[in-house]
Design an enzyme around this catalytic site. Structure first.
Site, short mmCIF file in Angstrom:
data_model
loop_
_atom_site.label_atom_id
_atom_site.label_comp_id
_atom_site.label_asym_id
_atom_site.label_seq_id
_atom_site.Cartn_x
_atom_site.Cartn_y
_atom_site.Cartn_z
CB SER A 33 -0.86 0.08 1.26
OG SER A 33 -1.59 -1.08 1.44
CG HIS A 64 -8.77 1.73 -8.41
ND1 HIS A 64 -7.92 2.75 -8.75
CD2 HIS A 64 -9.96 2.31 -8.16
CE1 HIS A 64 -8.56 3.90 -8.70
NE2 HIS A 64 -9.81 3.66 -8.34
CG HIS A 86 -4.29 -7.47 1.50
ND1 HIS A 86 -4.58 -6.69 0.41
CD2 HIS A 86 -3.16 -6.99 2.05
CE1 HIS A 86 -3.63 -5.75 0.31
NE2 HIS A 86 -2.76 -5.91 1.28
CE1 TYR A 88 -8.10 -6.10 2.92
CE2 TYR A 88 -6.12 -6.42 4.23
CZ TYR A 88 -6.81 -5.75 3.23
OH TYR A 88 -6.19 -4.75 2.54
CD GLU A 89 -8.01 -8.12 -1.32
OE1 GLU A 89 -8.43 -8.28 -2.48
OE2 GLU A 89 -6.82 -7.87 -1.04
CB ALA A 116 1.61 0.04 4.65
CG MET A 211 -3.73 -6.03 8.10
SD MET A 211 -5.19 -5.08 7.66
CE MET A 211 -5.21 -3.85 9.00
CB SER A 212 0.32 -7.99 3.29
OG SER A 212 1.39 -7.13 3.57
CG ASN A 235 0.03 2.93 11.81
OD1 ASN A 235 0.13 2.46 10.67
ND2 ASN A 235 -0.34 2.21 12.84
CG HIS A 247 -6.81 2.06 3.79
ND1 HIS A 247 -5.71 1.24 3.87
CD2 HIS A 247 -7.02 2.26 2.46
CE1 HIS A 247 -5.28 0.95 2.65
NE2 HIS A 247 -6.06 1.57 1.78
N1 HPA Z 1 -1.81 -2.61 11.77
C1 HPA Z 1 -1.97 -3.48 10.75
N2 HPA Z 1 -1.68 -3.19 9.49
C2 HPA Z 1 -1.20 -1.97 9.23
C3 HPA Z 1 -1.00 -1.01 10.24
C4 HPA Z 1 -1.33 -1.35 11.58
O1 HPA Z 1 -1.19 -0.56 12.53
N3 HPA Z 1 -0.52 0.10 9.64
C5 HPA Z 1 -0.41 -0.18 8.32
N4 HPA Z 1 -0.81 -1.43 8.07
#
Ligand code: HPA
Length: 272
Positions: A33, A64, A86, A88-89, A116, A211-212, A235, A247
């Protein structure tokens, strides 16, 4: 199931060969991402839409779709996945099985995974880059469930190749870029974690959460590719700052790390 996978892999490999005749990618690159800009550095690129590649991810947001970019980066022939699937999809840990095996089938010996991620360390804030030294998969999911044969019992003693990590660390040092190393813990998403889950992750030894990547890294080891992976820290993880996680915020905060990765990854390619 496995025959469909094999059929799709063969079809995707043939389509890749048709798209750029005589071209054999050596390195696969999966862009996470906010990191699609790295693809702009690829020279002489030919893009193949995922829709033309059997078994590749369907677009999760209408209009997309992802694409596979074949070209040269840092002097290396690369196959760059702009977009990934992913867990989660669809709830499928093996969602990246065909793309990863197609990279291997097309000739890739190495795969560079990017993502990310949230940081569990106050000292590794947004904008930091973290090289994965190892991962934790306590998700209960695994991309090789349902495989047969003894090679499903793949060793994960060194998922993230030691020599390639050194190449990446040397490339970062030469560019004067700070590069952390740490352990990435895979969560299913799509929600962000709770503060209690992040405290647990810290106790377990996780430096970043996301998540990946973990399914792809396991799939790549299973088919014999060497793996290196980097988290773009967007973050501090849940409970570690006042900021509300979203997101949109992670995409916005991906910019700084993305700029650094856009310098680092070509330099890493040059070192191979
Ligand atoms: N948690 C999970 N996945 C993420 C995060 C997070 O804080 N930031 C970016 N992808």
């Amino acid at each position: 199931m496995s025959t469909t996978v094999e059929h799709d892999v063969a079809g995707a490999v043939a389509r890749i060969a048709d798209a750029k005749p005589g071209f054999t990618p050596r390195v696969g690159l999966v862009l996470g991402s906010g990191l699609a800009g790295l693809a702009d550095k690829v020279e002489d690129g030919i893009a193949v839409p995922f829709g033309d590649l059997p078994g590749f991810p369907e677009p999760s947001v209408a209009g997309h779709g992802g694409e596979l970019l074949l070209g040269t980066l840092g002097g290396q022939p690369v196959a760059c996945l702009r977009g990934r699937a992913h867990y989660y999809e669809h709830g499928r840990a093996d969602a990246m099985k065909v793309p990863v095996r197609a990279l291997r089938g097309a000739g890739c010996e190495i795969v560079v995974l990017t993502n990310a991620a949230g940081s569990t360390r106050q000292g590794m804030g947004p904008g930091s880059l973290m090289l994965l030294a190892d991962h934790i998969n306590f998700s209960g999911n695994h991309p090789l469930i349902g495989e047969s044969g003894n090679d499903r019992f793949v060793s994960l003693s060194e998922v993230y190749d030691r020599a390639l990590r050194q190449n990446m660390a040397d490339a970062a040092a030469a560019l004067d870029l700070a590069l952390h190393q740490g352990v990435y813990m895979w969560f299913s998403g799509p929600s962000f974690e709770t503060p209690a889950e992040i405290r647990a992750a810290q106790i377990l030894g996780a430096d970043a959460v996301g998540m990946s990547t973990v399914p792809e890294a396991i799939l790549a080891r299973h088919c014999g590719m060497r793996v290196v992976a980097i988290s773009n820290i967007t973050n501090l993880a849940a409970g570690l700052s006042e900021e509300e996680l979203s997101h949109a915020m992670t995409l916005e905060m991906a910019q700084e790390g993305a700029a650094a990765l856009t310098r680092l990854v070509p330099a890493f390619m040059e070192s191979l």
